[in-house]
Design a protein around this motif. Structure first.
Motif, PDB file in Angstrom:
ATOM      1  N   LEU A 320       0.833  -1.211   0.000  1.00  0.00           N
ATOM      2  CA  LEU A 320       0.000   0.000   0.000  1.00  0.00           C
ATOM      3  C   LEU A 320       0.867   1.259   0.000  1.00  0.00           C
ATOM      4  CD1 LEU A 320      -2.875  -0.943   2.491  1.00  0.00           C
ATOM      5  CD2 LEU A 320      -2.903  -1.004  -0.008  1.00  0.00           C
ATOM      6  N   GLN A 321       1.927   1.254   0.800  1.00  0.00           N
ATOM      7  CA  GLN A 321       2.836   2.405   0.827  1.00  0.00           C
ATOM      8  C   GLN A 321       3.496   2.603  -0.529  1.00  0.00           C
ATOM      9  OE1 GLN A 321       5.612   1.944   4.055  1.00  0.00           O
ATOM     10  NE2 GLN A 321       3.980   1.709   5.593  1.00  0.00           N
ATOM     11  N   PHE A 322       3.920   1.482  -1.138  1.00  0.00           N
ATOM     12  CA  PHE A 322       4.530   1.600  -2.464  1.00  0.00           C
ATOM     13  C   PHE A 322       3.521   2.135  -3.484  1.00  0.00           C
ATOM     14  CE2 PHE A 322       4.683  -0.350  -6.652  1.00  0.00           C
ATOM     15  CZ  PHE A 322       5.835   0.250  -7.150  1.00  0.00           C
ATOM     16  N   SER A 323       2.274   1.673  -3.405  1.00  0.00           N
ATOM     17  CA  SER A 323       1.256   2.088  -4.370  1.00  0.00           C
ATOM     18  C   SER A 323       1.034   3.598  -4.323  1.00  0.00           C
ATOM     19  CB  SER A 323      -0.061   1.348  -4.101  1.00  0.00           C
ATOM     20  OG  SER A 323       0.111  -0.047  -4.244  1.00  0.00           O
ATOM     21  N   GLU A 329       4.462   9.950  -6.748  1.00  0.00           N
ATOM     22  CA  GLU A 329       5.828  10.470  -6.776  1.00  0.00           C
ATOM     23  C   GLU A 329       6.128  11.218  -8.075  1.00  0.00           C
ATOM     24  OE1 GLU A 329       9.845   8.823  -4.877  1.00  0.00           O
ATOM     25  OE2 GLU A 329       9.221   7.683  -6.639  1.00  0.00           O
ATOM     26  N   PHE A 330       5.584  10.718  -9.188  1.00  0.00           N
ATOM     27  CA  PHE A 330       5.863  11.391 -10.470  1.00  0.00           C
ATOM     28  C   PHE A 330       5.289  12.805 -10.475  1.00  0.00           C
ATOM     29  CE2 PHE A 330       1.554  10.124 -11.285  1.00  0.00           C
ATOM     30  CZ  PHE A 330       1.062  11.043 -12.209  1.00  0.00           C
ATOM     31  N   GLY A 395      -3.468  10.398  -0.593  1.00  0.00           N
ATOM     32  CA  GLY A 395      -2.114  10.890  -0.828  1.00  0.00           C
ATOM     33  C   GLY A 395      -2.085  12.086  -1.752  1.00  0.00           C
ATOM     34  N   TYR A 396      -2.923  12.060  -2.805  1.00  0.00           N
ATOM     35  CA  TYR A 396      -2.997  13.192  -3.730  1.00  0.00           C
ATOM     36  C   TYR A 396      -3.528  14.445  -3.032  1.00  0.00           C
ATOM     37  CZ  TYR A 396      -1.762  11.136  -8.206  1.00  0.00           C
ATOM     38  OH  TYR A 396      -1.067  10.592  -9.257  1.00  0.00           O
ATOM     39  N   GLN A 397      -4.520  14.260  -2.203  1.00  0.00           N
ATOM     40  CA  GLN A 397      -5.091  15.411  -1.511  1.00  0.00           C
ATOM     41  C   GLN A 397      -4.055  16.083  -0.617  1.00  0.00           C
ATOM     42  OE1 GLN A 397      -8.456  14.555   1.014  1.00  0.00           O
ATOM     43  NE2 GLN A 397      -9.258  16.631   0.777  1.00  0.00           N
TER      44      GLN A 397
END
Length: 428
Positions: A320-323, A329-330, A395-397
């Motif tokens: 989940l962290q990697f996802s 990240e990009f 994460g996006y928010q």
């Protein structure tokens, strides 16, 4: 003989006469029978270690037939079973044991040992439970214990040689290409295949406590191998590494369900016969516990299923962290690359939004394809993707609030859920 037997309990002279008759009977039976029986067993062809099960079946069947005939013949002359009868029957069985044991202690293939154990246990042990057959059952039980001891020893060697010391080849690391060919079983990595095949082979062949000890060792070794393989895959693709580990741990969890290895350990005594071998590994823990009177197996391991569950939870959180990192990240890199925060015009954000969403769409397609390849179950894939999507949107928010606070990023953020959709086209 009936009257003589009854009177022997009252007068010593009759006791001595009865004993002399019995002794003479067994002396004649030994002279007439033993050489013939030994010659017959010796004449049964042993076609090699891999065929020891049918060989043992022939030897045991012949011996059981002779044994039963001797019991019936004795009953025609003598009214009750005596100690001399049991001693005679034990001597009759000695040749059977001496024929099989030397072959047992040379066996090296676990499947062959398991097959032999199954034949002895299901076809001959306690086949006849009446008093005269106690000696036959004891001999079969001793042979089974010899097979189990050898099986435990070879199992230790197998775990060390085939799982602990497993060295992957380039083909073993050829993921995800390996997932596009062959059946599902062939797509599993070799340590997992060998571990599950090993557990299925020995499950019914050794005592329950011993099975759990061996299962714990094999599963621990398998878990270590899976982590090592994942680390090697991460050098090429972190996405493949995470999904490889997660999928294999999920498979291991599912495949362990039939094995009853989840309850509390008990100390238990297990009879054992001394068997030595020059190939004995240095860390032969279970057999080192054996004593002449039988070992006491303590509680040295955590439960195998608990181990797998713990590793799975860790791998799941790491995935989940990697996802989140994979999908966000990009965006951070693009912000830094385009120096977006240096501009105040909303046009700069609009021109930035299109390439970001296009890259996000490409990443999502690859992610869905990989998810399908590794899991292969639509329901599981969709459930996992739903969790990933929620984490990514959160994460996006957070990213937008921290890095795009000078802009109205609602249009960018609202576009993301329309792209993060599990792509059903991969099933076409």
């Amino acid at each position: 003989m009936q009257e003589l037997y009854l009177k022997r309990q009252q007068q010593a002279d009759y006791f001595e006469v009865f004993s002399d008759c019995e002794t003479c009977y067994f002396r004649q039976r030994r002279a007439l029978l033993f050489k013939v029986v030994n010659k017959k067993i010796a004449s049964i062809e042993f076609k090699g270690p891999e065929l020891i099960a049918p060989y043992a079946r022939q030897c045991c069947s012949f011996t059981l037939r002779i044994y039963q005939q001797e019991v019936e013949l004795y009953g025609l002359f003598f009214p009750a079973y005596t100690q001399l009868l049991f001693e005679y029957l034990e001597d009759l069985l000695e040749n059977l044991y001496n024929q099989l044991r030397p072959k047992i202690i040379k066996l090296i293939v676990i499947e062959t040992l398991a097959e032999l154990c199954e034949v002895l246990s299901s076809e001959f042990l306690d086949l006849k439970k009446s008093l005269p057959f106690v000696s036959f059952n004891a001999t079969i039980r001793q042979l089974i214990q010899d097979v189990q001891s050898r099986l435990i020893f070879r199992a230790q060697i197998f775990i060390i040689k085939d799982i602990v010391n497993f060295k992957p080849t380039p083909e073993d690391l050829d993921y995800p290409a390996k997932l596009t060919t062959g059946d599902r079983y062939d797509q599993w990595c070799k340590p997992l295949q060998k571990t599950l095949a090993f557990l299925a082979t020995i499950y019914r062949c050794v005592d329950y406590v011993i099975f759990r000890g061996l299962a714990s060792e094999a599963i621990s070794a398998c878990l270590s191998c899976l982590q090592n393989l994942s680390d090697l895959l991460a050098q090429k693709s972190e996405l493949d590494a995470c999904l490889f580990l997660l999928a294999h741990l999920l498979l291991l969890k599912e495949q362990l369900t039939p094995f009853d290895i989840g309850s509390t350990w008990q100390r238990e005594s297990i009879a054992e016969t001394e068997i030595t071998d020059q190939e004995e590994p240095a860390s032969y823990d279970l057999l080192q516990l054996f004593t002449r009177d039988g070992p006491l197996v303590p509680v040295p391991f955590s439960l195998p299923k608990e181990k797998v569950e713990q590793h799975f939870e860790v791998a799941y959180e790491a995935f989940l962290q990697f996802s989140v990192k994979y999908f966000t990240e990009f965006l951070r890199d693009s912000v830094e690359k385009n120096s977006l925060n240096k501009f105040s015009a909303e046009e700069s954000l609009k021109s930035f939004r299109c390439p970001c969403l296009a890259e996000l769409q490409a990443k999502n397609k690859l992610f869905c394809e990989r998810l399908h390849l590794y899991l292969g179950e639509v329901k599981e894939e969709q459930e996992l993707y739903a969790v990933v999507k929620k984490k990514v949107l959160d994460g996006y928010q957070i990213f937008c609030q921290n890095n795009l606070s000078n802009f109205d990023f609602s249009e960018l953020y609202n576009s993301i859920p329309r792209i993060l959709i599990y792509d059903k086209k991969i099933y076409d």
